[in-house]
Design a protein around this motif. Sequence first.
Motif, PDB file in Angstrom:
ATOM      1  N   GLN A  17     -23.581  73.455  25.126  1.00 58.19           N
ATOM      2  CA  GLN A  17     -24.260  73.455  26.666  1.00 58.19           C
ATOM      3  C   GLN A  17     -25.550  74.055  26.504  1.00 58.19           C
ATOM      4  O   GLN A  17     -26.553  73.963  27.147  1.00 58.19           O
ATOM      5  N   GLN A  18     -25.941  74.552  25.258  1.00 57.76           N
ATOM      6  CA  GLN A  18     -27.178  75.286  24.846  1.00 57.76           C
ATOM      7  C   GLN A  18     -28.111  74.231  23.902  1.00 57.76           C
ATOM      8  O   GLN A  18     -29.288  74.403  23.686  1.00 57.76           O
ATOM      9  N   PHE A  37      -9.716  68.699  26.228  1.00 55.96           N
ATOM     10  CA  PHE A  37     -10.623  67.500  26.967  1.00 55.96           C
ATOM     11  C   PHE A  37     -10.174  67.502  28.414  1.00 55.96           C
ATOM     12  O   PHE A  37      -9.092  67.778  28.764  1.00 55.96           O
ATOM     13  N   TYR A  38     -11.403  67.641  29.145  1.00 51.85           N
ATOM     14  CA  TYR A  38     -11.090  67.579  30.563  1.00 51.85           C
ATOM     15  C   TYR A  38     -11.853  66.750  31.110  1.00 51.85           C
ATOM     16  O   TYR A  38     -13.085  66.399  30.724  1.00 51.85           O
ATOM     17  N   PRO A  39     -11.578  66.165  32.370  1.00 53.58           N
ATOM     18  CA  PRO A  39     -12.236  65.096  32.986  1.00 53.58           C
ATOM     19  C   PRO A  39     -13.862  65.308  33.565  1.00 53.58           C
ATOM     20  O   PRO A  39     -14.538  64.435  33.167  1.00 53.58           O
ATOM     21  N   LYS A  40     -14.178  66.444  34.224  1.00 57.21           N
ATOM     22  CA  LYS A  40     -15.595  66.700  34.950  1.00 57.21           C
ATOM     23  C   LYS A  40     -15.672  68.068  35.262  1.00 57.21           C
ATOM     24  O   LYS A  40     -14.924  68.728  35.783  1.00 57.21           O
ATOM     25  N   ASP A  41     -16.999  68.436  35.009  1.00 59.05           N
ATOM     26  CA  ASP A  41     -17.564  69.865  35.457  1.00 59.05           C
ATOM     27  C   ASP A  41     -17.353  69.622  36.949  1.00 59.05           C
ATOM     28  O   ASP A  41     -17.729  68.716  37.862  1.00 59.05           O
ATOM     29  N   ASN A  42     -17.265  70.893  37.369  1.00 59.25           N
ATOM     30  CA  ASN A  42     -17.429  71.065  38.959  1.00 59.25           C
ATOM     31  C   ASN A  42     -16.484  70.387  39.642  1.00 59.25           C
ATOM     32  O   ASN A  42     -16.868  70.160  40.914  1.00 59.25           O
ATOM     33  N   THR A  43     -15.115  69.992  39.025  1.00 61.02           N
ATOM     34  CA  THR A  43     -14.324  69.405  40.316  1.00 61.02           C
ATOM     35  C   THR A  43     -13.027  70.609  40.345  1.00 61.02           C
ATOM     36  O   THR A  43     -13.183  71.303  39.266  1.00 61.02           O
ATOM     37  N   PRO A  44     -12.336  70.677  41.342  1.00 61.28           N
ATOM     38  CA  PRO A  44     -11.342  71.828  41.492  1.00 61.28           C
ATOM     39  C   PRO A  44     -10.407  71.792  40.514  1.00 61.28           C
ATOM     40  O   PRO A  44     -10.400  73.009  39.905  1.00 61.28           O
ATOM     41  N   GLY A  45      -9.821  70.913  39.968  1.00 64.14           N
ATOM     42  CA  GLY A  45      -8.832  71.091  38.738  1.00 64.14           C
ATOM     43  C   GLY A  45      -9.420  71.262  37.472  1.00 64.14           C
ATOM     44  O   GLY A  45      -8.800  72.427  36.735  1.00 64.14           O
ATOM     45  N   CYS A  46     -10.649  70.933  37.248  1.00 61.59           N
ATOM     46  CA  CYS A  46     -11.174  71.006  35.740  1.00 61.59           C
ATOM     47  C   CYS A  46     -12.095  72.681  35.983  1.00 61.59           C
ATOM     48  O   CYS A  46     -12.042  73.524  34.973  1.00 61.59           O
ATOM     49  N   ASP A  73     -19.593  65.083  30.316  1.00 59.63           N
ATOM     50  CA  ASP A  73     -20.819  65.621  31.269  1.00 59.63           C
ATOM     51  C   ASP A  73     -21.964  65.776  30.327  1.00 59.63           C
ATOM     52  O   ASP A  73     -21.517  66.087  29.140  1.00 59.63           O
ATOM     53  N   SER A  74     -22.892  65.837  30.874  1.00 59.49           N
ATOM     54  CA  SER A  74     -24.446  66.250  30.116  1.00 59.49           C
ATOM     55  C   SER A  74     -24.268  67.521  29.877  1.00 59.49           C
ATOM     56  O   SER A  74     -23.713  68.557  30.292  1.00 59.49           O
ATOM     57  N   LYS A  75     -25.412  67.952  28.596  1.00 58.72           N
ATOM     58  CA  LYS A  75     -25.459  69.294  28.392  1.00 58.72           C
ATOM     59  C   LYS A  75     -25.992  70.000  29.597  1.00 58.72           C
ATOM     60  O   LYS A  75     -25.686  71.135  29.676  1.00 58.72           O
ATOM     61  N   ALA A  76     -26.935  69.459  30.394  1.00 59.15           N
ATOM     62  CA  ALA A  76     -27.416  70.252  31.335  1.00 59.15           C
ATOM     63  C   ALA A  76     -26.497  70.471  32.380  1.00 59.15           C
ATOM     64  O   ALA A  76     -26.128  71.590  32.941  1.00 59.15           O
ATOM     65  N   SER A  77     -25.573  69.640  32.569  1.00 57.30           N
ATOM     66  CA  SER A  77     -24.522  70.069  33.560  1.00 57.30           C
ATOM     67  C   SER A  77     -23.465  70.973  33.040  1.00 57.30           C
ATOM     68  O   SER A  77     -23.123  71.756  33.571  1.00 57.30           O
ATOM     69  N   HIS A  78     -23.117  70.827  31.725  1.00 53.77           N
ATOM     70  CA  HIS A  78     -22.386  71.967  31.105  1.00 53.77           C
ATOM     71  C   HIS A  78     -23.010  73.032  31.137  1.00 53.77           C
ATOM     72  O   HIS A  78     -22.256  74.122  31.457  1.00 53.77           O
ATOM     73  N   ASN A  79     -24.403  73.411  31.099  1.00 54.79           N
ATOM     74  CA  ASN A  79     -25.043  74.690  30.895  1.00 54.79           C
ATOM     75  C   ASN A  79     -25.056  75.164  32.451  1.00 54.79           C
ATOM     76  O   ASN A  79     -24.554  76.279  32.355  1.00 54.79           O
ATOM     77  N   ARG A  80     -25.175  74.519  33.318  1.00 51.48           N
ATOM     78  CA  ARG A  80     -25.174  75.040  34.829  1.00 51.48           C
ATOM     79  C   ARG A  80     -23.596  75.424  35.143  1.00 51.48           C
ATOM     80  O   ARG A  80     -23.443  76.656  35.856  1.00 51.48           O
ATOM     81  N   PHE A  81     -22.682  74.430  34.494  1.00 53.67           N
ATOM     82  CA  PHE A  81     -21.172  74.760  34.927  1.00 53.67           C
ATOM     83  C   PHE A  81     -20.975  76.273  34.242  1.00 53.67           C
ATOM     84  O   PHE A  81     -20.140  76.932  34.675  1.00 53.67           O
ATOM     85  N   LYS A  86     -19.658  81.537  34.207  1.00 56.30           N
ATOM     86  CA  LYS A  86     -19.645  82.735  33.175  1.00 56.30           C
ATOM     87  C   LYS A  86     -18.737  82.488  31.922  1.00 56.30           C
ATOM     88  O   LYS A  86     -17.761  83.317  31.770  1.00 56.30           O
ATOM     89  N   LEU A  87     -18.657  81.211  31.552  1.00 61.38           N
ATOM     90  CA  LEU A  87     -18.040  80.743  30.386  1.00 61.38           C
ATOM     91  C   LEU A  87     -18.115  81.375  28.992  1.00 61.38           C
ATOM     92  O   LEU A  87     -19.621  81.295  28.992  1.00 61.38           O
ATOM     93  N   PRO A  88     -17.379  82.051  28.550  1.00 64.67           N
ATOM     94  CA  PRO A  88     -17.833  82.827  27.166  1.00 64.67           C
ATOM     95  C   PRO A  88     -17.510  81.884  25.867  1.00 64.67           C
ATOM     96  O   PRO A  88     -17.750  82.212  24.829  1.00 64.67           O
ATOM     97  N   PHE A  89     -17.146  80.525  26.267  1.00 60.46           N
ATOM     98  CA  PHE A  89     -16.902  79.627  25.211  1.00 60.46           C
ATOM     99  C   PHE A  89     -17.779  78.418  25.196  1.00 60.46           C
ATOM    100  O   PHE A  89     -18.393  78.183  26.138  1.00 60.46           O
ATOM    101  N   ILE A  90     -17.532  77.738  24.363  1.00 60.04           N
ATOM    102  CA  ILE A  90     -18.423  76.378  24.172  1.00 60.04           C
ATOM    103  C   ILE A  90     -17.811  75.183  24.802  1.00 60.04           C
ATOM    104  O   ILE A  90     -16.809  74.991  24.848  1.00 60.04           O
ATOM    105  N   LEU A  91     -18.961  74.710  25.390  1.00 57.21           N
ATOM    106  CA  LEU A  91     -18.595  73.248  26.312  1.00 57.21           C
ATOM    107  C   LEU A  91     -19.294  72.137  25.233  1.00 57.21           C
ATOM    108  O   LEU A  91     -20.701  72.348  25.102  1.00 57.21           O
ATOM    109  N   LEU A  92     -18.819  71.029  24.805  1.00 60.39           N
ATOM    110  CA  LEU A  92     -19.573  70.157  24.217  1.00 60.39           C
ATOM    111  C   LEU A  92     -19.593  68.853  24.872  1.00 60.39           C
ATOM    112  O   LEU A  92     -18.794  68.580  25.958  1.00 60.39           O
TER     113      LEU A  92
END
Length: 150
Positions: A17-18, A37-46, A73-81, A86-92
């Motif tokens: 995300q950085q 592996f998860y489907p999509k940022d900013n969806t209720p289940g994810c 999702d894009s790096k920018a989407s992951h960064n916002r998400f 306040k996620l302390p781990f990596i999103l790829l």
Amino acid sequence: MGLKVGQAIPEFSLPDQQGRLFNSEDLKGKKSFVLFFYPKDNTPGCTAEVCSFRDNYEAFTELGAEVVGISSDSKASHNRFSSKHKLPFILLSDLGGKVRKLFKVEGHLLNLLPGRETYVINKEGTVEMVFNSINASRHMEKALKALKKI
């Protein structure tokens, strides 16, 4: 169905995300990790799934493990998400799903939804646990339970 218990994971590199490049080989020999592996940022289940990993992140690190989430999702989407929750781990960011394909993660609902699959991987890079379920609520607890057995 994805990779099986006992199989070595394929080597892969993806931006986080950085915008930094994450390489799976960097963890090999150093620590176990959870790759979900998860489907999509900013969806209720994810959102529920990533927040359950966030809320229990300390339990994973106490066991010497890292947590890594991955979606298309894009790096920018992951960064916002990541910032928002306040996620302390990596999103790829797996644009195009090449790593999803390497892990053979199948989609759900006639492949309309990207699959939700969690792997626990030991220090040697071997799969210790696989959990595939569209139900987001059980992934964190299954991963934590499997890590405690390593």
